[in-house]
Design an enzyme around this catalytic site. Sequence first.
Site, mmCIF file in Angstrom:
data_model
loop_
_atom_site.group_PDB
_atom_site.id
_atom_site.type_symbol
_atom_site.label_atom_id
_atom_site.label_comp_id
_atom_site.label_asym_id
_atom_site.label_seq_id
_atom_site.Cartn_x
_atom_site.Cartn_y
_atom_site.Cartn_z
ATOM 1 N N GLU A 176 -1.001 -8.241 1.916
ATOM 2 C CA GLU A 176 -1.998 -7.165 1.949
ATOM 3 C C GLU A 176 -3.417 -7.725 2.082
ATOM 4 O O GLU A 176 -4.121 -7.908 1.090
ATOM 5 C CB GLU A 176 -1.912 -6.285 0.700
ATOM 6 C CG GLU A 176 -2.880 -5.108 0.760
ATOM 7 C CD GLU A 176 -2.899 -4.266 -0.511
ATOM 8 O OE1 GLU A 176 -3.538 -3.215 -0.496
ATOM 9 O OE2 GLU A 176 -2.283 -4.679 -1.515
ATOM 10 N N LYS A 213 0.887 -4.880 4.578
ATOM 11 C CA LYS A 213 0.208 -3.691 4.060
ATOM 12 C C LYS A 213 -1.239 -3.776 4.513
ATOM 13 O O LYS A 213 -1.987 -4.657 4.076
ATOM 14 C CB LYS A 213 0.303 -3.602 2.534
ATOM 15 C CG LYS A 213 -0.368 -2.347 1.974
ATOM 16 C CD LYS A 213 -0.038 -2.120 0.510
ATOM 17 C CE LYS A 213 -0.728 -0.871 -0.014
ATOM 18 N NZ LYS A 213 -0.345 -0.537 -1.408
#
Length: 297
Positions: A176, A213
């Site tokens: 992420e 992500k």
Amino acid sequence: MNKEQLKRMGSGEGFIAALDQSGGSTPKALKAYGVPETAYSTDDEMFTLVHEMRTRVIKSPSFTSEYILGAILFENTMDRLIDDKYTADFLWEEKGIIPFLKVDKGLAEEAEGVQIMKPMPDLDQLLKRAVDHHVFGTKMRSVIKEANKEGIKKVVDQQFEVAMQIVKAGLMPIIEPEVDVYSEDKVESEELLKAEIKSHLDQLDEDTQVMLKLTIPTNAGLYTEFSEHPNVLRVVALSGGYSREEANEKLSKNKGLIASFSRALSQDLSADQTEEEFDKHLSDAIKSIYEASIAPK
């Protein structure tokens, strides 16, 4: 790694619920839920209250595998019980929802326009505990605030280095590298980030997979090719401070992306709601996020 979970995460319809507020963000999450800081005086009391909030969400009738593929947990939540089962086991065995664990220890101070992750000296022990708790995968967050090529490279280098440690432990890493939605050069940052991620993906062994992500891009479809990359199991999107309505609208335009929302999922929930009111608000949120995740792009 659980093969049934792997197949479902790779091809199932739905989204990932982010329930992973950590020590630094828990007071803010509780306050948004209607629990003031005066309601607790120790960290243990605080984490007990937030676990009660998460338990209420997870046990809600609307929190089901019909709409939700996975849920991201904080370490403290993983170690606690729901109805005499550890949270990850409750999610999978009772709800059919795949458990993930947030493993980063927060962000370092900003440098070169980014915040890399703080050191994680005990990561191997945490990953072993995650495996023992039947967790499927992990999540770790960095933040990009400026279109600084060297800074973005450091973020992605670190993310993939730690991801390989996670893969070695038998878990699925969610990488992420969040781009700040308020960044003045968000578009340029996203282009630089895309190039760095692609470079790292193309160097992976053919049997190694990760998840990504990412902040919903300004230019719709920017990350679509990642969802088709053989080394990427799934691409999910964070809400990044957008309201649920705005996040859903932006997500629905991006082929290959599904949601992994936190604030946008819980924004209408309150501690003083009746169970009927609570479930109605949660159900409305879940269904709208689900529809944005599966919308024709």
